[in-house]
Design a protein around this motif. Structure first.
Motif, PDB file in Angstrom:
ATOM      1  N   ILE A  55       0.870  -1.176   0.000  1.00  0.00           N
ATOM      2  CA  ILE A  55       0.000   0.000   0.000  1.00  0.00           C
ATOM      3  C   ILE A  55       0.905   1.224   0.000  1.00  0.00           C
ATOM      4  CG2 ILE A  55      -1.890   1.179   1.148  1.00  0.00           C
ATOM      5  CD1 ILE A  55      -2.536  -1.693   0.118  1.00  0.00           C
ATOM      6  N   VAL A  59      -0.870   8.306   1.070  1.00  0.00           N
ATOM      7  CA  VAL A  59      -1.493   7.801   2.296  1.00  0.00           C
ATOM      8  C   VAL A  59      -0.654   8.228   3.490  1.00  0.00           C
ATOM      9  CG1 VAL A  59      -2.621   5.826   1.191  1.00  0.00           C
ATOM     10  CG2 VAL A  59      -0.302   5.563   2.092  1.00  0.00           C
ATOM     11  N   ARG A 101     -12.308  -1.399   2.988  1.00  0.00           N
ATOM     12  CA  ARG A 101     -12.211  -0.390   4.049  1.00  0.00           C
ATOM     13  C   ARG A 101     -11.323  -0.843   5.212  1.00  0.00           C
ATOM     14  NH1 ARG A 101     -18.423   1.363   2.951  1.00  0.00           N
ATOM     15  NH2 ARG A 101     -17.926   2.851   1.299  1.00  0.00           N
ATOM     16  N   LEU A 104      -8.244   0.677   3.824  1.00  0.00           N
ATOM     17  CA  LEU A 104      -8.283   2.144   3.841  1.00  0.00           C
ATOM     18  C   LEU A 104      -8.116   2.698   5.250  1.00  0.00           C
ATOM     19  CD1 LEU A 104     -11.180   2.821   1.297  1.00  0.00           C
ATOM     20  CD2 LEU A 104      -8.715   2.926   0.886  1.00  0.00           C
ATOM     21  N   LYS A 105      -8.705   2.047   6.234  1.00  0.00           N
ATOM     22  CA  LYS A 105      -8.597   2.591   7.591  1.00  0.00           C
ATOM     23  C   LYS A 105      -7.185   2.450   8.150  1.00  0.00           C
ATOM     24  CE  LYS A 105     -10.220  -1.376  10.368  1.00  0.00           C
ATOM     25  NZ  LYS A 105     -11.352  -1.876  11.190  1.00  0.00           N
ATOM     26  N   ARG A 108      -5.122   5.214   5.657  1.00  0.00           N
ATOM     27  CA  ARG A 108      -5.561   6.589   5.857  1.00  0.00           C
ATOM     28  C   ARG A 108      -5.150   7.473   4.663  1.00  0.00           C
ATOM     29  NH1 ARG A 108      -3.417   5.352  10.856  1.00  0.00           N
ATOM     30  NH2 ARG A 108      -1.718   6.850  10.627  1.00  0.00           N
ATOM     31  N   PRO A 109      -5.868   7.360   3.532  1.00  0.00           N
ATOM     32  CA  PRO A 109      -5.538   8.185   2.364  1.00  0.00           C
ATOM     33  C   PRO A 109      -5.541   9.676   2.699  1.00  0.00           C
ATOM     34  CG  PRO A 109      -7.090   6.463   1.757  1.00  0.00           C
ATOM     35  CD  PRO A 109      -6.968   6.422   3.257  1.00  0.00           C
ATOM     36  N   VAL A 116      -6.584   5.701  -7.639  1.00  0.00           N
ATOM     37  CA  VAL A 116      -5.857   4.515  -7.183  1.00  0.00           C
ATOM     38  C   VAL A 116      -5.433   3.705  -8.400  1.00  0.00           C
ATOM     39  CG1 VAL A 116      -5.947   2.416  -5.784  1.00  0.00           C
ATOM     40  CG2 VAL A 116      -7.247   4.434  -5.070  1.00  0.00           C
ATOM     41  N   LEU A 130     -10.639   7.004  -6.431  1.00  0.00           N
ATOM     42  CA  LEU A 130     -10.728   6.489  -5.073  1.00  0.00           C
ATOM     43  C   LEU A 130     -12.186   6.280  -4.678  1.00  0.00           C
ATOM     44  CD1 LEU A 130      -9.606   5.723  -2.309  1.00  0.00           C
ATOM     45  CD2 LEU A 130      -9.397   8.180  -1.782  1.00  0.00           C
ATOM     46  N   ASP A 134     -13.577   2.951  -2.835  1.00  0.00           N
ATOM     47  CA  ASP A 134     -14.125   3.072  -1.480  1.00  0.00           C
ATOM     48  C   ASP A 134     -15.644   2.915  -1.541  1.00  0.00           C
ATOM     49  OD1 ASP A 134     -14.682   3.625   1.158  1.00  0.00           O
ATOM     50  OD2 ASP A 134     -14.022   5.717   1.083  1.00  0.00           O
ATOM     51  N   PHE A 178      -2.015   4.883  -4.203  1.00  0.00           N
ATOM     52  CA  PHE A 178      -2.929   6.016  -4.111  1.00  0.00           C
ATOM     53  C   PHE A 178      -2.268   7.233  -4.756  1.00  0.00           C
ATOM     54  CE2 PHE A 178      -4.290   2.942  -1.131  1.00  0.00           C
ATOM     55  CZ  PHE A 178      -5.659   3.092  -1.029  1.00  0.00           C
TER      56      PHE A 178
END
Length: 205
Positions: A55, A59, A101, A104-105, A108-109, A116, A130, A134, A178
């Motif tokens: 990742i 971010v 998610r 994502l959490k 943290r974008p 993406v 994104l 998302d 990202f």
């Protein structure tokens, strides 16, 4: 002309279930199949013994996960329809995997992250906003219809983005990058539509 390797699908009638956008689940220009055609440009690769999910980009917390760490994440089961740019659709696919998610959490974008790029260990790439990634029905899948995801279909790990044509659901996933600015992926550089919305028939540029 498509460069996909094709396996002829079996056609089925449309049950006219009232799900998805519009009054009918089948997007315009699509036909329904019960089978799952195998469509790939690349040869089906072996799973790398040193696989990592990377990742990166815009971010707060870039990270990598080993296969064991990825499998330890919470899992969800989601049932979706899928739509291929080559005009077949398949209803009621049940996926098991890690909801996007969860990723994502942890990542943290940043506010600058608007797009993406999904990466495969074969070198395949595909881009999307994104906002398309998302979504409630997006996950990184390891199972399909109760079985381990087969290598020909992107196993053991594949991105699934059901609301876009299926070339956006990168097989053999090993990274999410990202980005502040959009750039085209593999098929997008070769004439496939940059967004790929089945309901707008966004097949080609």
């Amino acid at each position: 002309m498509s460069l996909f390797k094709r396996q002829a699908p079996e056609r089925a009638t449309n049950p006219n279930a009232k799900e998805g956008p519009g009054p009918d689940r089948l997007p315009p220009g699509q036909y329904l199949t019960r089978k799952w055609p195998v469509l790939s440009y690349e040869r089906t690769p072996s799973f790398p013994p040193d696989w990592r999910l990377k990742i990166s980009g815009e971010v707060e917390q870039p990270f990598e996960l080993t296969w064991e760490e990825f499998l330890a994440l919470p899992r969800v089961t989601i049932t979706t329809d899928i739509h291929c740019v080559t005009t077949w659709s398949r209803f009621d696919n049940t996926w098991e995997g890690v909801h996007i998610r969860e990723i994502l959490k942890r990542a943290r974008p940043l506010p600058s992250a608007r797009y993406v790029m999904a990466h495969s260990w074969t070198g395949y790439t595909t881009n999307m906003p994104l906002s398309s990634l998302d979504d409630d029905d997006v996950l990184i899948a390891i199972k399909h219809d109760g079985k381990d995801l087969e290598p020909d279909h992107g196993g053991p790990v594949r991105l699934v983005v059901p609301k876009l044509y299926f070339y956006k659901s990168a097989k053999w996933l090993d990274g999410l990058e990202f980005m502040a600015e959009d750039r085209p992926g593999f098929w997008e550089m070769r004439g496939y539509h940059n967004r790929g919305d089945p309901w707008a028939e966004e097949r080609y540029w």
